[in-house]
Design an enzyme around this catalytic site. Structure first.
Site, PDB file in Angstrom:
ATOM      1  N   ALA A 275      -6.130   4.167  -1.187  1.00  0.00           N
ATOM      2  CA  ALA A 275      -6.130   4.400   0.258  1.00  0.00           C
ATOM      3  C   ALA A 275      -4.716   4.714   0.723  1.00  0.00           C
ATOM      4  O   ALA A 275      -3.736   4.202   0.172  1.00  0.00           O
ATOM      5  CB  ALA A 275      -6.647   3.169   0.985  1.00  0.00           C
TER       6      ALA A 275
ATOM      7  N   GLN B  45       0.833  -1.201   0.000  1.00  0.00           N
ATOM      8  CA  GLN B  45       0.000   0.000   0.000  1.00  0.00           C
ATOM      9  C   GLN B  45       0.875   1.262   0.000  1.00  0.00           C
ATOM     10  O   GLN B  45       0.523   2.266  -0.616  1.00  0.00           O
ATOM     11  CB  GLN B  45      -0.942  -0.003   1.203  1.00  0.00           C
ATOM     12  CG  GLN B  45      -2.165   0.880   1.026  1.00  0.00           C
ATOM     13  CD  GLN B  45      -3.119   0.377  -0.051  1.00  0.00           C
ATOM     14  OE1 GLN B  45      -3.179  -0.821  -0.340  1.00  0.00           O
ATOM     15  NE2 GLN B  45      -3.854   1.283  -0.675  1.00  0.00           N
TER      16      GLN B  45
ATOM     17  N   GLU C 163     -18.025   1.440  -5.526  1.00  0.00           N
ATOM     18  CA  GLU C 163     -17.122   0.377  -5.974  1.00  0.00           C
ATOM     19  C   GLU C 163     -17.903  -0.942  -6.015  1.00  0.00           C
ATOM     20  O   GLU C 163     -17.896  -1.699  -5.047  1.00  0.00           O
ATOM     21  CB  GLU C 163     -15.909   0.239  -5.040  1.00  0.00           C
ATOM     22  CG  GLU C 163     -14.955   1.423  -5.089  1.00  0.00           C
ATOM     23  CD  GLU C 163     -13.600   1.128  -4.435  1.00  0.00           C
ATOM     24  OE1 GLU C 163     -13.374  -0.020  -3.988  1.00  0.00           O
ATOM     25  OE2 GLU C 163     -12.772   2.055  -4.384  1.00  0.00           O
TER      26      GLU C 163
ATOM     27  N   SER D 226      -6.242   0.987   4.361  1.00  0.00           N
ATOM     28  CA  SER D 226      -6.895   0.135   3.361  1.00  0.00           C
ATOM     29  C   SER D 226      -7.521  -1.093   4.000  1.00  0.00           C
ATOM     30  O   SER D 226      -6.851  -1.848   4.711  1.00  0.00           O
ATOM     31  CB  SER D 226      -5.890  -0.325   2.306  1.00  0.00           C
ATOM     32  OG  SER D 226      -6.511  -1.278   1.450  1.00  0.00           O
TER      33      SER D 226
ATOM     34  N   ASP E 114     -11.728  -7.629  -4.136  1.00  0.00           N
ATOM     35  CA  ASP E 114     -12.271  -7.023  -5.349  1.00  0.00           C
ATOM     36  C   ASP E 114     -12.614  -8.153  -6.316  1.00  0.00           C
ATOM     37  O   ASP E 114     -11.771  -9.007  -6.599  1.00  0.00           O
ATOM     38  CB  ASP E 114     -11.246  -6.095  -6.001  1.00  0.00           C
ATOM     39  CG  ASP E 114     -10.942  -4.865  -5.150  1.00  0.00           C
ATOM     40  OD1 ASP E 114     -11.744  -4.547  -4.253  1.00  0.00           O
ATOM     41  OD2 ASP E 114      -9.903  -4.234  -5.391  1.00  0.00           O
TER      42      ASP E 114
ATOM     43  N   HIS F 229     -15.971  -4.167  -4.853  1.00  0.00           N
ATOM     44  CA  HIS F 229     -15.292  -4.324  -3.556  1.00  0.00           C
ATOM     45  C   HIS F 229     -16.261  -4.872  -2.499  1.00  0.00           C
ATOM     46  O   HIS F 229     -17.220  -4.205  -2.114  1.00  0.00           O
ATOM     47  CB  HIS F 229     -14.719  -2.978  -3.111  1.00  0.00           C
ATOM     48  CG  HIS F 229     -13.988  -3.012  -1.798  1.00  0.00           C
ATOM     49  ND1 HIS F 229     -12.619  -2.861  -1.695  1.00  0.00           N
ATOM     50  CD2 HIS F 229     -14.430  -3.184  -0.518  1.00  0.00           C
ATOM     51  CE1 HIS F 229     -12.247  -2.938  -0.417  1.00  0.00           C
ATOM     52  NE2 HIS F 229     -13.341  -3.130   0.315  1.00  0.00           N
TER      53      HIS F 229
ATOM     54  N   HIS G 234      -8.152  -3.661   2.544  1.00  0.00           N
ATOM     55  CA  HIS G 234      -7.508  -4.843   1.965  1.00  0.00           C
ATOM     56  C   HIS G 234      -6.408  -5.405   2.867  1.00  0.00           C
ATOM     57  O   HIS G 234      -6.071  -6.579   2.767  1.00  0.00           O
ATOM     58  CB  HIS G 234      -6.953  -4.518   0.581  1.00  0.00           C
ATOM     59  CG  HIS G 234      -8.003  -4.482  -0.501  1.00  0.00           C
ATOM     60  ND1 HIS G 234      -8.490  -5.618  -1.093  1.00  0.00           N
ATOM     61  CD2 HIS G 234      -8.678  -3.447  -1.058  1.00  0.00           C
ATOM     62  CE1 HIS G 234      -9.403  -5.291  -2.000  1.00  0.00           C
ATOM     63  NE2 HIS G 234      -9.543  -3.973  -1.994  1.00  0.00           N
TER      64      HIS G 234
HETATM   65 ZN    ZN Z   1     -11.070  -3.066  -3.050  1.00  0.00          ZN
END
Ligand code: ZN
Length: 264
Positions: free
Chosen positions: A163, A142, A227, A168, A177, A230, A170
């Site tokens: 992000a 990231q 999104e 994030s 995603d 996501h 994630h």
């Molecule tokens: Zn995402």
């Protein structure tokens, strides 16, 4: 009737009207035939003794919202991952290649299992093949990603796209995603939301414990544009409760402040 039962299920009312009153209630003469002292349960006192014990209300305090290993951790632009620079989720597991994982992504074990069930159901019910596009991202990944966009677009531009490190979802191993093999959509435009796969996911993800984390009309709450790809794993209990209540975001469900942007 249903509404009355739900109100009685509130923990405080339940303790007073259940078949086994607390010692203090007995001592003070509060038997099951006495009118309930609770205003919320009092409209029809006559039904109270025969009302079956309803399931307790949903316990919003069951899991931490702050611990990054928690199924319910809430990460947004106002809520960094605690200890993000050193945090790696437990039980990371590669997403099986037979699930279409072209970039070798991984997630928490519980999230992989739920994702496998969802991908299989999509194939059966929607007739499409889903792709695991991007799952767990390390802190250092990231850092690199965000810096790339800062160099290209400046901080303001980067914040629209990526992000900041430590912010994030994630990095928790709970976010994925998802795209598919047929729509031709990418994670650059909201196209996927109109696809067969995207619409099936939006309607059914909760059954597998996932929520669409960044809905189209919630940018002011989540801080992210729509999104449709996501999804965030929160477990079936929470996802089902949010679906039943019609609450789309974790911030609204848990009564947390909106997170339209970073603090500084
Ligand atoms: Zn995402």
């Amino acid at each position: 009737m249903t509404v009355v039962v739900v109100k009685i299920a509130a923990p405080t009312a339940l303790a007073l009207v259940s078949g086994s009153p607390s010692p203090s209630a007995s001592a003070s003469g509060l038997t099951s035939t006495a009118p309930s002292p609770s205003p919320s349960a009092s409209p029809a006192p006559g039904i109270l003794p025969t009302t079956p014990a309803a399931a307790p209300g949903f316990d919003k305090t069951r899991y931490s919202l702050d611990d990054p290993t928690s199924l319910w951790v809430v990460v947004n632009k106002q809520r960094a991952i605690a200890g993000a620079a050193d945090f790696v989720p437990p039980n990371l597991e590669a997403i099986p290649a037979e699930m279409k994982n072209p970039f070798g992504q991984s997630l928490r074990t519980d999230t992989v299992d739920a994702l496998a069930a969802m991908f299989a159901a999509d194939k059966t019910e929607a007739g499409t093949t889903l792709i695991a596009q991007s799952g767990y991202r390390s802190y250092s990944t990231q850092v690199s990603s965000y810096q790339y966009y800062v160099n290209q677009d400046g901080v303001a531009g980067a914040d629209q796209t990526s992000a900041r490190p430590g912010f994030s979802e994630h990095q928790t191993g709970l976010a994925i995603d998802i795209l598919d093999t047929t729509s031709g959509c990418t994670t650059d435009y909201p196209c996927f939301g109109k696809s067969t796969s995207g619409q099936w996911l939006a309607a059914n993800a909760y059954r597998f414990g996932f929520i669409l984390r960044y809905p189209a009309d919630k940018t002011a709450v989540t801080g992210y544009e729509y999104e449709p790809w996501h999804f965030r794993y929160v477990g079936t209990a929470l996802a089902t409760e949010m679906h039943a209540k019609g609450v789309e975001t974790l911030e609204e469900f848990f009564g947390l402040p909106a997170a339209p942007g970073y603090a500084g």
